[in-house]
Design a protein around this motif. Structure first.
Motif, PDB file in Angstrom:
ATOM      1  N   GLU A 226    -119.827  20.204 -39.818  1.00 25.01           N
ATOM      2  CA  GLU A 226    -118.363  20.153 -39.906  1.00 25.01           C
ATOM      3  C   GLU A 226    -117.606  19.910 -38.450  1.00 25.01           C
ATOM      4  OE1 GLU A 226    -115.010  22.102 -42.536  1.00 25.01           O
ATOM      5  OE2 GLU A 226    -115.640  23.431 -40.998  1.00 25.01           O
ATOM      6  N   VAL A 228    -113.952  20.136 -36.540  1.00 26.46           N
ATOM      7  CA  VAL A 228    -112.537  20.131 -36.510  1.00 26.46           C
ATOM      8  C   VAL A 228    -111.887  19.826 -35.403  1.00 26.46           C
ATOM      9  CG1 VAL A 228    -110.639  21.991 -36.906  1.00 26.46           C
ATOM     10  CG2 VAL A 228    -112.952  22.124 -38.286  1.00 26.46           C
ATOM     11  N   ARG A 230    -108.366  20.100 -33.319  1.00 24.74           N
ATOM     12  CA  ARG A 230    -107.052  20.698 -33.287  1.00 24.74           C
ATOM     13  C   ARG A 230    -106.578  20.232 -31.890  1.00 24.74           C
ATOM     14  NH1 ARG A 230    -110.439  24.727 -34.988  1.00 24.74           N
ATOM     15  NH2 ARG A 230    -109.973  25.753 -36.847  1.00 24.74           N
ATOM     16  N   VAL A 244    -104.155  18.958 -37.168  1.00 27.64           N
ATOM     17  CA  VAL A 244    -105.683  19.337 -37.225  1.00 27.64           C
ATOM     18  C   VAL A 244    -106.383  18.273 -38.058  1.00 27.64           C
ATOM     19  CG1 VAL A 244    -107.064  21.134 -38.120  1.00 27.64           C
ATOM     20  CG2 VAL A 244    -104.885  21.758 -37.168  1.00 27.64           C
ATOM     21  N   GLN A 246    -109.976  17.739 -39.639  1.00 27.30           N
ATOM     22  CA  GLN A 246    -111.423  18.070 -40.246  1.00 27.30           C
ATOM     23  C   GLN A 246    -112.183  17.081 -40.628  1.00 27.30           C
ATOM     24  OE1 GLN A 246    -109.456  21.213 -42.884  1.00 27.30           O
ATOM     25  NE2 GLN A 246    -110.416  22.629 -41.848  1.00 27.30           N
ATOM     26  N   ARG A 248    -116.164  16.323 -42.470  1.00 26.00           N
ATOM     27  CA  ARG A 248    -117.419  16.802 -42.684  1.00 26.00           C
ATOM     28  C   ARG A 248    -118.371  15.466 -42.558  1.00 26.00           C
ATOM     29  NH1 ARG A 248    -120.598  20.945 -43.536  1.00 26.00           N
ATOM     30  NH2 ARG A 248    -118.694  22.212 -44.044  1.00 26.00           N
ATOM     31  N   SER A 254    -112.659  12.615 -43.698  1.00 27.30           N
ATOM     32  CA  SER A 254    -111.861  13.434 -42.904  1.00 27.30           C
ATOM     33  C   SER A 254    -110.586  13.752 -43.615  1.00 27.30           C
ATOM     34  CB  SER A 254    -111.566  12.767 -41.640  1.00 27.30           C
ATOM     35  OG  SER A 254    -110.780  11.588 -41.954  1.00 27.30           O
TER      36      SER A 254
END
Length: 257
Positions: A226, A228, A230, A244, A246, A248, A254
């Motif tokens: 994963e 992430v 920010r 943000v 994210q 996978r 996403s």
């Protein structure tokens, strides 16, 4: 890995045309996240002047290391004899003698590419030998390492903004299963996913030349497939988290909020 890999991604500092509040506060904000690696993707100066490089050196020394920095189009002298004969001398003296630097830390293998040749203004270029360096360096990274490639010019740009050598670079990214490709140049934060590869463009971190957004930098966390991202923005009360994203990676999907 015992904890997520944390990468602080800054870009387009443009010292010499900078926001003093951003310069004064950015090092503490980055240090607070305890990054495994700090990456700065070009345009560290405004006009590649000696005094600007001195300011950059002072800022880099305050950022948590190790630091990987690459040149941008503003880091090459604009229009004097140095551009033709000694375009990278000040960079080598003040920032890094290696224009295509490598950093290896626990859990991370990172390669920076010098995508600003003296003769090509604005869009940049990646050579065949640089693509081979991607294959060699990131392809031979230890199993389990997060593979990071950094350059100033976004490799996914197309049309008149396209990076010369774009196809050979993207072929090398795919061949090495590079996890993160970090860039700058546009002054607009962006995150895109192509297969298992995450392309992150950081905004301008300390420049007055913002384009529709405040000064920003990208905090990237990689943990067991994963990613992430920010985006941290400078406001009246200091730096804060904005968007943000994210991802996978195994699924190639996403989401943003």
């Amino acid at each position: 890995m015992n904890r997520p890999v944390i990468i602080a991604h800054l870009s387009d500092l443009h010292l010499g045309a900078h926001d003093p509040a951003a310069v004064a506060s950015i090092a503490a904000d980055v240090a607070a996240v305890r990054p495994s690696l700090t990456v700065v993707t070009g345009d560290l100066t405004m006009r590649a002047r000696e005094a600007e490089f001195r300011q950059v050196r002072e800022l880099l020394d305050r950022l948590p290391g190790p630091v990987l920095a690459v040149t941008g189009n503003h880091d090459v002298p604009l229009a004097d004899w140095r551009r033709a004969l000694r375009p990278y001398d000040r960079w080598r003296s003040w920032i890094d003698a290696d224009l295509d630097p490598v950093r290896q830390v626990s859990g991370v293998t990172a390669l920076g590419l010098q995508s600003m040749p003296r003769w090509r203004w604005k869009n940049g270029r990646v050579t065949g030998s640089q693509a081979a360096a991607v294959i060699r360096t990131l392809g031979d990274a230890p199993p389990g390492d997060v593979r990071v490639l950094a350059l100033h010019h976004p490799p996914l740009a197309t049309g008149t903004a396209a990076l010369l050598g774009r196809r050979r670079l993207l072929d090398a990214v795919r061949a090495t299963r590079t996890d993160l490709v970090l860039a700058g140049h546009t002054h607009m934060p962006d995150v895109r996913v192509r297969g298992r590869h995450v392309f992150v463009v950081a905004g301008t971190t300390t420049s007055l030349r913002v384009r529709g957004a405040a000064c920003s930098w990208s905090l990237i966390s990689v943990d067991r497939g994963e990613v992430v991202v920010r985006e941290r923005y400078l406001g009246p009360d200091g730096w804060r988290v904005g968007r943000v994203v994210q991802v996978r990676v195994s699924a190639g999907t996403s989401s943003a909020r």
